[in-house]
Design a protein around this motif. Structure first.
Motif, PDB file in Angstrom:
ATOM      1  N   LEU A 517      16.480   1.451  -6.117  1.00 61.11           N
ATOM      2  CA  LEU A 517      15.427   1.409  -5.198  1.00 61.11           C
ATOM      3  C   LEU A 517      14.910   2.962  -4.894  1.00 61.11           C
ATOM      4  CD1 LEU A 517      16.765  -1.031  -2.737  1.00 61.11           C
ATOM      5  CD2 LEU A 517      14.429  -1.084  -3.131  1.00 61.11           C
ATOM      6  N   ARG A 518      15.933   4.044  -5.320  1.00 60.29           N
ATOM      7  CA  ARG A 518      15.668   5.295  -5.327  1.00 60.29           C
ATOM      8  C   ARG A 518      14.877   5.756  -6.395  1.00 60.29           C
ATOM      9  NH1 ARG A 518      18.658   9.278  -2.632  1.00 60.29           N
ATOM     10  NH2 ARG A 518      18.500  10.497  -4.889  1.00 60.29           N
ATOM     11  N   ASN A 519      14.866   5.286  -7.531  1.00 58.91           N
ATOM     12  CA  ASN A 519      14.453   5.972  -8.668  1.00 58.91           C
ATOM     13  C   ASN A 519      13.411   5.116  -9.437  1.00 58.91           C
ATOM     14  OD1 ASN A 519      16.227   8.246  -8.590  1.00 58.91           O
ATOM     15  ND2 ASN A 519      17.928   6.824  -8.885  1.00 58.91           N
ATOM     16  N   ARG A 520      13.049   3.873  -9.194  1.00 65.44           N
ATOM     17  CA  ARG A 520      12.240   2.787  -9.924  1.00 65.44           C
ATOM     18  C   ARG A 520      11.130   2.879  -9.167  1.00 65.44           C
ATOM     19  NH1 ARG A 520      13.918  -2.400 -11.744  1.00 65.44           N
ATOM     20  NH2 ARG A 520      12.277  -2.127 -13.439  1.00 65.44           N
ATOM     21  N   ARG A 521       9.914   3.380  -9.764  1.00 68.30           N
ATOM     22  CA  ARG A 521       8.495   3.380  -9.067  1.00 68.30           C
ATOM     23  C   ARG A 521       7.562   2.610  -9.683  1.00 68.30           C
ATOM     24  NH1 ARG A 521       9.016   8.558  -6.521  1.00 68.30           N
ATOM     25  NH2 ARG A 521      11.385   8.723  -6.485  1.00 68.30           N
ATOM     26  N   PRO A 522       7.158   1.311  -9.038  1.00 67.40           N
ATOM     27  CA  PRO A 522       6.212   0.394  -9.465  1.00 67.40           C
ATOM     28  C   PRO A 522       4.926   0.924  -9.747  1.00 67.40           C
ATOM     29  CG  PRO A 522       7.546  -0.550  -7.969  1.00 67.40           C
ATOM     30  CD  PRO A 522       7.753   0.659  -7.809  1.00 67.40           C
ATOM     31  N   ASP A 523       3.917   0.656 -10.578  1.00 68.31           N
ATOM     32  CA  ASP A 523       2.688   1.167 -10.775  1.00 68.31           C
ATOM     33  C   ASP A 523       2.062   1.246  -9.568  1.00 68.31           C
ATOM     34  OD1 ASP A 523       0.058   2.044 -11.673  1.00 68.31           O
ATOM     35  OD2 ASP A 523      -0.265   0.184 -12.439  1.00 68.31           O
ATOM     36  N   PRO A 524       1.392   2.337  -8.884  1.00 71.88           N
ATOM     37  CA  PRO A 524       0.855   2.102  -7.781  1.00 71.88           C
ATOM     38  C   PRO A 524      -0.482   1.512  -7.604  1.00 71.88           C
ATOM     39  CG  PRO A 524       0.790   4.481  -8.789  1.00 71.88           C
ATOM     40  CD  PRO A 524       1.708   3.848  -9.454  1.00 71.88           C
ATOM     41  N   VAL A 525      -1.185   1.263  -8.664  1.00 69.94           N
ATOM     42  CA  VAL A 525      -2.435   0.805  -8.970  1.00 69.94           C
ATOM     43  C   VAL A 525      -2.142  -0.628  -8.644  1.00 69.94           C
ATOM     44  CG1 VAL A 525      -4.447   0.129  -9.919  1.00 69.94           C
ATOM     45  CG2 VAL A 525      -3.621   2.565 -10.285  1.00 69.94           C
ATOM     46  N   VAL A 527       0.728  -2.066  -7.283  1.00 71.65           N
ATOM     47  CA  VAL A 527       1.068  -2.120  -6.008  1.00 71.65           C
ATOM     48  C   VAL A 527      -0.231  -2.362  -5.158  1.00 71.65           C
ATOM     49  CG1 VAL A 527       2.287  -1.147  -3.968  1.00 71.65           C
ATOM     50  CG2 VAL A 527       3.283  -0.871  -6.274  1.00 71.65           C
ATOM     51  N   ARG A 528      -1.272  -1.534  -4.954  1.00 70.97           N
ATOM     52  CA  ARG A 528      -2.312  -1.526  -4.216  1.00 70.97           C
ATOM     53  C   ARG A 528      -3.167  -3.011  -4.360  1.00 70.97           C
ATOM     54  NH1 ARG A 528      -2.757   4.013  -5.507  1.00 70.97           N
ATOM     55  NH2 ARG A 528      -4.232   3.544  -6.979  1.00 70.97           N
ATOM     56  N   ARG A 535      -2.867  -9.385   1.944  1.00 69.29           N
ATOM     57  CA  ARG A 535      -3.595  -9.218   3.260  1.00 69.29           C
ATOM     58  C   ARG A 535      -4.904 -10.214   3.146  1.00 69.29           C
ATOM     59  NH1 ARG A 535      -3.596  -3.677   1.951  1.00 69.29           N
ATOM     60  NH2 ARG A 535      -5.985  -3.733   1.644  1.00 69.29           N
ATOM     61  N   ALA A 536      -5.439 -10.627   1.765  1.00 72.97           N
ATOM     62  CA  ALA A 536      -6.572 -11.566   1.811  1.00 72.97           C
ATOM     63  C   ALA A 536      -6.018 -13.035   1.958  1.00 72.97           C
ATOM     64  CB  ALA A 536      -7.529 -11.411   0.342  1.00 72.97           C
ATOM     65  N   GLY A 537      -4.741 -13.134   1.756  1.00 77.17           N
ATOM     66  CA  GLY A 537      -4.273 -14.595   1.896  1.00 77.17           C
ATOM     67  C   GLY A 537      -4.357 -15.514   0.540  1.00 77.17           C
ATOM     68  N   ARG A 538      -4.564 -14.346  -0.631  1.00 80.19           N
ATOM     69  CA  ARG A 538      -4.824 -15.257  -1.932  1.00 80.19           C
ATOM     70  C   ARG A 538      -3.284 -15.596  -2.303  1.00 80.19           C
ATOM     71  NH1 ARG A 538      -8.580 -11.261  -2.722  1.00 80.19           N
ATOM     72  NH2 ARG A 538      -7.036  -9.961  -4.082  1.00 80.19           N
ATOM     73  N   CYS A 655       5.416  -1.603   1.882  1.00 74.22           N
ATOM     74  CA  CYS A 655       4.851  -0.360   2.522  1.00 74.22           C
ATOM     75  C   CYS A 655       3.572  -0.120   2.603  1.00 74.22           C
ATOM     76  CB  CYS A 655       5.534   0.950   1.737  1.00 74.22           C
ATOM     77  SG  CYS A 655       7.510   1.178   2.354  1.00 74.22           S
ATOM     78  N   ALA A 656       2.785  -0.669   1.539  1.00 70.56           N
ATOM     79  CA  ALA A 656       1.412  -0.506   1.092  1.00 70.56           C
ATOM     80  C   ALA A 656       0.738  -1.613   2.121  1.00 70.56           C
ATOM     81  CB  ALA A 656       1.047  -0.927  -0.585  1.00 70.56           C
ATOM     82  N   VAL A 657       1.193  -2.536   2.508  1.00 67.91           N
ATOM     83  CA  VAL A 657       0.760  -3.280   3.519  1.00 67.91           C
ATOM     84  C   VAL A 657       0.811  -2.611   4.770  1.00 67.91           C
ATOM     85  CG1 VAL A 657       0.974  -5.727   4.669  1.00 67.91           C
ATOM     86  CG2 VAL A 657       1.139  -5.448   2.219  1.00 67.91           C
ATOM     87  N   ALA A 658       1.899  -2.102   5.249  1.00 70.50           N
ATOM     88  CA  ALA A 658       2.232  -1.531   6.521  1.00 70.50           C
ATOM     89  C   ALA A 658       1.227  -0.238   6.698  1.00 70.50           C
ATOM     90  CB  ALA A 658       3.455  -1.301   6.622  1.00 70.50           C
ATOM     91  N   ALA A 659       0.955   0.307   5.373  1.00 70.72           N
ATOM     92  CA  ALA A 659       0.092   1.547   5.574  1.00 70.72           C
ATOM     93  C   ALA A 659      -1.183   1.210   6.117  1.00 70.72           C
ATOM     94  CB  ALA A 659       0.037   2.143   4.313  1.00 70.72           C
ATOM     95  N   THR A 660      -1.793   0.015   6.038  1.00 72.15           N
ATOM     96  CA  THR A 660      -3.120  -0.263   6.512  1.00 72.15           C
ATOM     97  C   THR A 660      -3.135  -0.918   8.057  1.00 72.15           C
ATOM     98  OG1 THR A 660      -2.686  -2.788   5.780  1.00 72.15           O
ATOM     99  CG2 THR A 660      -3.456  -1.259   4.195  1.00 72.15           C
ATOM    100  N   GLY A 661      -1.726  -1.023   8.359  1.00 71.73           N
ATOM    101  CA  GLY A 661      -1.806  -1.307   9.684  1.00 71.73           C
ATOM    102  C   GLY A 661      -1.429  -3.149  10.141  1.00 71.73           C
ATOM    103  N   ALA A 662      -1.320  -3.693   8.951  1.00 68.12           N
ATOM    104  CA  ALA A 662      -1.033  -4.921   8.808  1.00 68.12           C
ATOM    105  C   ALA A 662       0.600  -5.078   8.985  1.00 68.12           C
ATOM    106  CB  ALA A 662      -1.425  -5.622   7.621  1.00 68.12           C
ATOM    107  N   ALA A 663       1.066  -6.262   9.327  1.00 63.64           N
ATOM    108  CA  ALA A 663       2.439  -6.577   9.344  1.00 63.64           C
ATOM    109  C   ALA A 663       2.802  -7.721   8.408  1.00 63.64           C
ATOM    110  CB  ALA A 663       2.909  -7.026  10.782  1.00 63.64           C
ATOM    111  N   ALA A 664       4.021  -7.646   7.782  1.00 64.09           N
ATOM    112  CA  ALA A 664       4.408  -8.645   6.969  1.00 64.09           C
ATOM    113  C   ALA A 664       5.927  -8.691   6.983  1.00 64.09           C
ATOM    114  CB  ALA A 664       4.068  -7.989   5.350  1.00 64.09           C
TER     115      ALA A 664
END
Length: 757
Positions: A517-525, A527-528, A535-538, A655-664
């Motif tokens: 969780l500290r050192n593995r970084r998924p591709d940010p593109v 992730v977005r 968020r779109a419900g798909r 975290c990407a979802v939360a950054a838009t103000g949405a909850a999950a």
């Protein structure tokens, strides 16, 4: 005629086996002495004409008068740290002048990693100091548990040590004046020398520090047996009583009593410790004065009061019999080679950090141990680092150009090859310590020792196998690592209770989950895109997400309150029950632990998962809650488990979802992400097998004993295997929250390692 220091095959085998002996330690120290002589020659050449020549002339005169003092002062541990720092700064000065004049120059030709510090760092990535540093693996006593348990706690200094600006070497050269004066005093030579002061003080290595006030040069003299440093008269006990009995080793005399250093008007002497058990004596300096004692920049203490020195002496008196009676070979090597302990400060939430600088052979630095067993374990562990560092100076064991990262189950950051080897060698001794403790302790202490032995036997074997299969060992390195593996293999068939095996594996899973969780970084593109689809419900697309291994900033030795609670449950079950029942406050026992951690340690995995789930609803990026959620979910039966994708991807998307103000909800998102597959960023996708049966953590028989696994040496070459970061967990399958095997057998190759070992 000159020659090279070499280690005979039999000596290399003895070092690989663990303790070695006093004669081999003397051989290693001789190699360090030759190294320092070469460094001193380089310092004088780079310093050019000036005061340094006069200071060296006095040192040479002292050696002519009493030949033993030359090796004695050069063998002082922090002489090596001073030489490394000064040589680096002088080379930086030379390169800067060359660049300014338009002449091509390069600093750091001695292997220094840029301008961040004075040398490569081994064992503590991210620390800037005088040179290679090993250790800092967080050996500590668990709160309320068995004394001396490695708990992974850290000092405040481990939180992102900032890079120290490379300053001019001029002030560092003054240390040579103090060395020369100390040598002349020890040789009984009358002299007068002008010595620079630093912050109103003058330090005389191996003797003490004079407080002269003001700034500028200070006269130091010896005449008729009287020693003066500016206005300060050095007490006779400090000037004469500190003469070495065996000067070539840097050892204080046998008749010098231990105790707090002499305090007189304007003078502070060095503290001395000594302890004897079964005819074997260790004598140490407790150094809170040397200006180069904090070469690793891990918060060395200021001057200790006599009560603190007495506390250290009591701890040594408790620790030394443990080492002598149960680890006699290691104790003999320690008595021969260890000279200095540097006390470190620890923050209110931390304890038990030990560190060894590869430039300061004979010294270890540590926070005040919890008790004697913790000190015994710390000394055992750290002197392994010292021996290996000195061995590599004489006999290189691996190619220095390896740029891969390796998973080490004692650190939270990815490790270069040299640092991984350092860790293996040190933790073989840690494993041996717990192997013995389980036979001499009773009840909770014995149960805890069984867990630690099982845990480190398995983890060290796996990392050792990774190093062997790296393809980067020299012939001597292959022989050495093979000898280390033979020691571990000799313990493979020793029986361990099934419950201890379960807890050992859970401890390994805990660490691996923190690490990934500290050192593995998924591709940010990717992730977005996944966050937008959620968020779109798909429905979640069945895509492949590449994951890069990149060291996290901040601490690289994290405390695990979850493991602290498990240790407490083993060592003091009554107190653990009081915490569970609420009759004792958790915040008083373990301030960093949470109610979720307490439920997890008690085996109430559903309650623990629900607690972490609520916490992540409030703070989606909270690492501790993600670790707890992943562990709790992984330990549930398959029908109740919710997460079937890598937890680092869940965290990134949430975290990407939360950054838009949405909850999950993290569990709902984890279920939604089940079709996604993660692969290492540098490898082609590899087939992932179907998940096997998930074992029941409550049933020891259903969890594999580390000793029953295939011989690590028989595993395929790393180049033919999936990257560590993408391997499915044999216990939980590719969809389990725990993800890959917590032992992490394969080297991480997705990014280049810095020039640090």
């Amino acid at each position: 005629m000159t020659g090279y220091h070499r280690l005979r095959p039999a000596e290399l085998d003895a070092l690989a086996a663990g303790p070695a002996d006093a004669e081999i330690v003397r051989t290693l120290r001789a190699g360090q002495l030759s190294k320092r002589m070469l460094q001193l020659r380089a310092v004088l050449d780079l310093a050019g004409p000036g005061p340094a020549g006069g200071w060296f002339a006095l040192l040479a005169a002292a050696v002519r008068h009493e030949p033993a003092v030359g090796p004695a002062v050069l063998a002082l541990p922090h002489t090596g740290a001073w030489l490394a720092v000064t040589l680096h700064r002088l080379r930086h000065d030379t390169a800067r002048v060359a660049d300014a004049s338009g002449v091509a120059g390069e600093a750091g030709t001695d292997g220094v990693a840029g301008d961040a510090g004075a040398g490569p760092v081994a064992g503590v990535s991210g620390v800037v100091g005088a040179g290679p540093v090993a250790g800092a693996d967080g050996l500590a006593g668990a709160g309320g548990g068995e004394p001396g348990v490695p708990s992974g706690r850290t000092t405040a200094g481990l939180d992102g040590v900032p890079a120290e600006p490379v300053r001019p070497a001029g002030p560092d050269l003054g240390y040579l004046a103090g060395l020369a004066a100390a040598a002349a005093i020890r040789a009984g030579l009358d002299f007068e020398l002008t010595v620079p002061s630093v912050d109103g003080t003058v330090f005389l290595p191996s003797l003490g520090r004079a407080r002269v006030g003001g700034a500028g040069p200070v006269p130091v003299s010896r005449a008729g047996g009287r020693v003066r440093v500016g206005p300060v008269e050095v007490p006779p006990a400090a000037a004469l009583g500190g003469l070495f009995a065996a000067a070539e080793t840097g050892r204080p005399p046998a008749d010098e009593p231990p105790g707090a250093g002499v305090e007189a008007e304007g003078w502070s002497g060095l503290h001395r410790l000594a302890s004897t058990a079964d005819g074997l004596t260790v004598r140490l300096c407790l150094d809170d004065l040397d200006p180069y004692r904090d070469c690793h920049r891990l918060c060395a203490t200021d001057r200790l009061d006599p009560a603190a020195v007495r506390r250290w002496q009591r701890l040594l008196d408790d620790a030394w019999p443990i080492l002598v009676r149960h680890h006699r070979g290691h104790a003999a090597a320690l008595a021969e080679g260890l000279r200095v302990v540097v006390p470190l400060r620890s923050d209110s939430a931390s304890a038990g950090v030990n560190v060894t600088s590869m430039d300061a052979f004979g010294a270890v630095s540590m926070t005040l141990p919890a008790d004697g067993p913790a000190l015994a374990l710390g000394l055992l562990h750290e002197f392994q680092h010292a021996k290996l560092g000195a061995t590599i100076d004489v006999e290189p064991l691996y190619a220095p150009d390896d740029r891969r990262y390796y998973y080490a189950p004692w650190r939270d950051d990815p490790r270069p090859l040299g640092a991984a080897l350092q860790g293996v060698y040190a933790f073989v001794a840690v494993t041996e310590f717990w192997r013995t403790r389980r036979t001499v302790l009773a009840d909770g202490g014995a149960r805890l020792a069984e867990v630690e032995f099982a845990r480190w036997r398995d983890r060290v074997a796996r990392t050792c196998a990774d190093i062997e299969s790296s393809g980067r060992l020299t012939p001597a390195g292959r022989r050495f690592v093979g000898g280390v593996r033979a020691v571990i293999d000799g313990w493979r068939d020793e029986p361990v209770p099934g419950a201890a095996v379960v807890l050992a594996r859970e401890a390994a899973e805990d660490h691996w989950t923190v690490w990934r969780l500290r050192n593995r970084r998924p591709d940010p593109v990717a992730v977005r895109r996944l966050a937008r689809a959620w968020r779109a419900g798909r429905p979640c697309p069945a895509v492949t997400v590449r994951v890069e291994v990149r060291p996290a900033d901040g601490r690289w030795l994290s405390r695990s309150p979850r493991l602290d609670l498990v240790r407490l449950r083993l060592a003091d079950p009554e107190r653990f029950d009081r915490l569970r029942g609420g009759s004792e406050r958790l915040a008083d026992a373990l301030p960093q632990a949470s109610a979720g951690d307490l439920a997890l340690a008690a085996g109430d995995n559903l309650a623990a998962r629900a607690w972490y789930q609520r916490e992540l609803g409030r703070d989606p990026d909270r690492l501790a809650a993600w670790v707890g959620l992943a562990l709790a979910d992984q330990r549930l039966p398959p029908a109740e488990a919710a997460v079937r994708v890598d937890p680092e991807l869940c965290r990134a998307v949430l975290c990407a979802v939360a950054a838009t103000g949405a909850a999950a909800d993290p569990l709902a998102l984890a279920r939604w992400l089940a079709p996604v597959r993660c692969v290492p960023a540098t490898d082609e996708p590899t087939p992932v097998p179907a998940p096997p049966h998930q074992p029941n953590p409550a049933d020891p028989a259903s969890r594999p004993d580390p000793a029953s696994r295939p011989d690590p040496a028989s595993r395929p070459d790393p180049a033919s295997r999936p990257d560590l970061a993408s391997r499915p967990d044999p216990a939980g399958g590719p969809g389990s929250v725990g993800g890959p095997d917590p032992a992490g057998p394969a080297p991480v190759t997705s990014v280049a390692a810095p020039d640090r070992s």
